[in-house]
Design a protein around this motif. Structure first.
Motif, PDB file in Angstrom:
ATOM      1  N   SER A   1       0.833  -1.193   0.000  1.00  0.00           N
ATOM      2  CA  SER A   1       0.000   0.000   0.000  1.00  0.00           C
ATOM      3  C   SER A   1       0.866   1.241   0.000  1.00  0.00           C
ATOM      4  N   THR A   2       0.310   2.338  -0.564  1.00  0.00           N
ATOM      5  CA  THR A   2       1.050   3.597  -0.575  1.00  0.00           C
ATOM      6  C   THR A   2       1.077   4.242   0.790  1.00  0.00           C
ATOM      7  N   SER A   3       0.218   3.807   1.692  1.00  0.00           N
ATOM      8  CA  SER A   3       0.230   4.325   3.057  1.00  0.00           C
ATOM      9  C   SER A   3       0.672   3.232   4.010  1.00  0.00           C
TER      10      SER A   3
ATOM     11  N   ILE B   1      -8.137   1.522   0.266  1.00  0.00           N
ATOM     12  CA  ILE B   1      -7.357   1.954  -0.888  1.00  0.00           C
ATOM     13  C   ILE B   1      -8.310   2.420  -1.988  1.00  0.00           C
ATOM     14  N   SER B   2      -8.052   3.597  -2.517  1.00  0.00           N
ATOM     15  CA  SER B   2      -8.901   4.153  -3.566  1.00  0.00           C
ATOM     16  C   SER B   2      -8.514   3.579  -4.925  1.00  0.00           C
ATOM     17  N   ARG B   3      -9.367   3.802  -5.900  1.00  0.00           N
ATOM     18  CA  ARG B   3      -9.079   3.347  -7.261  1.00  0.00           C
ATOM     19  C   ARG B   3      -7.801   4.011  -7.780  1.00  0.00           C
ATOM     20  N   VAL B   4      -7.664   5.308  -7.532  1.00  0.00           N
ATOM     21  CA  VAL B   4      -6.484   6.041  -7.989  1.00  0.00           C
ATOM     22  C   VAL B   4      -5.219   5.465  -7.364  1.00  0.00           C
ATOM     23  N   ASP B   5      -5.276   5.168  -6.067  1.00  0.00           N
ATOM     24  CA  ASP B   5      -4.088   4.636  -5.388  1.00  0.00           C
ATOM     25  C   ASP B   5      -3.738   3.232  -5.886  1.00  0.00           C
ATOM     26  N   LEU B   6      -4.755   2.415  -6.135  1.00  0.00           N
ATOM     27  CA  LEU B   6      -4.479   1.071  -6.640  1.00  0.00           C
ATOM     28  C   LEU B   6      -3.828   1.135  -8.022  1.00  0.00           C
TER      29      LEU B   6
ATOM     30  N   GLY C   1      -2.135   3.593  -9.162  1.00  0.00           N
ATOM     31  CA  GLY C   1      -0.793   4.138  -8.960  1.00  0.00           C
ATOM     32  C   GLY C   1       0.185   3.083  -8.492  1.00  0.00           C
ATOM     33  N   MET C   2      -0.267   2.174  -7.624  1.00  0.00           N
ATOM     34  CA  MET C   2       0.591   1.091  -7.160  1.00  0.00           C
ATOM     35  C   MET C   2       0.995   0.181  -8.315  1.00  0.00           C
TER      36      MET C   2
ATOM     37  N   LYS D   1       3.485   1.945 -10.577  1.00  0.00           N
ATOM     38  CA  LYS D   1       4.798   2.007  -9.938  1.00  0.00           C
ATOM     39  C   LYS D   1       5.506   0.656 -10.006  1.00  0.00           C
TER      40      LYS D   1
END
Length: 256
Positions: free
Chosen positions: A3-5, A181-186, A188-189, A192
């Motif tokens: 996760s990004t967080s 986790i939001s759609r944008v964060d997923l 983004g993961m 990356k």
């Protein structure tokens, strides 16, 4: 893929790892060694619980990372194989996400500074890949890279702890942890994870991941990324140290 967080550390896990007296009650003001900068996510909560903390890492930068979370802790720069503390100084030593990096000499060094009935508190935060949507995500990513989401965390190193003569009993407990986790964060993961993927293939992958999110999330709620916080409590055994518990007279002594 993570996760990004940074996932929080469950309160129940902290309570289970907390030092207890001979009568089974929590030690009111425990002496606790935070060993290694990766323990930082636990430091704030341990500080709030009233523990007497020592922040120890092999580098000044690592110690600073710990002090950012627990500014009242006593800073110490030292390698785990050569802890500069008097024998039996701590009720507990916390190691998070890094047991696999410790040598046999470090396990012995930790045992030396633990008080009788004290314990080494080991924890790892690992992704729970048994959840259906995570299994679907894994299949999508492994279609691009078979090594994706293998989940090598280092937890197998606990076997060395169980086999060590310096610890008499090793208990284990797991705690569930859900991280939104939001759609944008997923997306983004995923991006990356594949920075060099050819654009057309990356676009197809991102489209598939976006569809997975849309069919798995309960709008307006986000998806929940599942983790397990796996904890081990290894009670010290000082039998091997019966004639070695006093450090050399010319050594550095730090008493708490």
């Amino acid at each position: 893929m993570t996760s990004t967080s940074q996932p929080a550390f469950p309160q129940a896990a902290l309570e289970w790892l907390a030092p207890v007296a001979a009568d089974g009650r929590p030690v009111p003001t425990p002496r606790v060694l935070l060993l290694g900068r990766s323990v930082a996510p636990l430091a704030t909560a341990l500080d709030r619980r009233g523990a007497n903390l020592v922040a120890c890492d092999g580098s000044r930068a690592g110690v600073r990372a710990l002090l950012n979370r627990a500014p009242r802790a006593l800073p110490t720069v030292a390698r785990p194989e050569h802890l500069p503390f008097a024998p039996m100084s701590f009720d507990a030593v916390h190691v998070h996400q890094s047991l696999h990096a410790l040598s046999e000499g470090a396990l012995a060094s930790i045992a030396r500074v633990l008080a009788p009935d004290g314990h080494l508190a080991v924890s790892y935060t690992v992704r729970d890949d048994s959840v259906p949507w995570v299994r679907r995500l894994t299949a999508l990513l492994r279609d691009v890279d078979p090594a994706a989401m293998k989940g090598a965390y280092g937890t197998e190193s606990v076997e060395r702890l169980v086999a060590s003569p310096h610890y008499a009993e090793v208990a284990e407990r797991s705690h569930r942890l859900w991280v939104p986790i939001s759609r944008v964060d997923l997306l983004g993961m995923v991006a990356k994870r594949f920075p060099d993927l050819e654009q057309e293939r990356l676009s197809r992958l991102m489209s598939d991941v976006g569809e997975l999110y849309a069919t798995s999330a309960r709008v307006p709620e986000p998806l929940l990324l599942p983790y397990r916080v796996v904890c081990w409590r290894a009670v010290v055994d000082h039998t091997e140290f019966t004639s070695q518990l006093e450090p050399p007279e010319d050594g550095v002594r730090i008493r708490l």
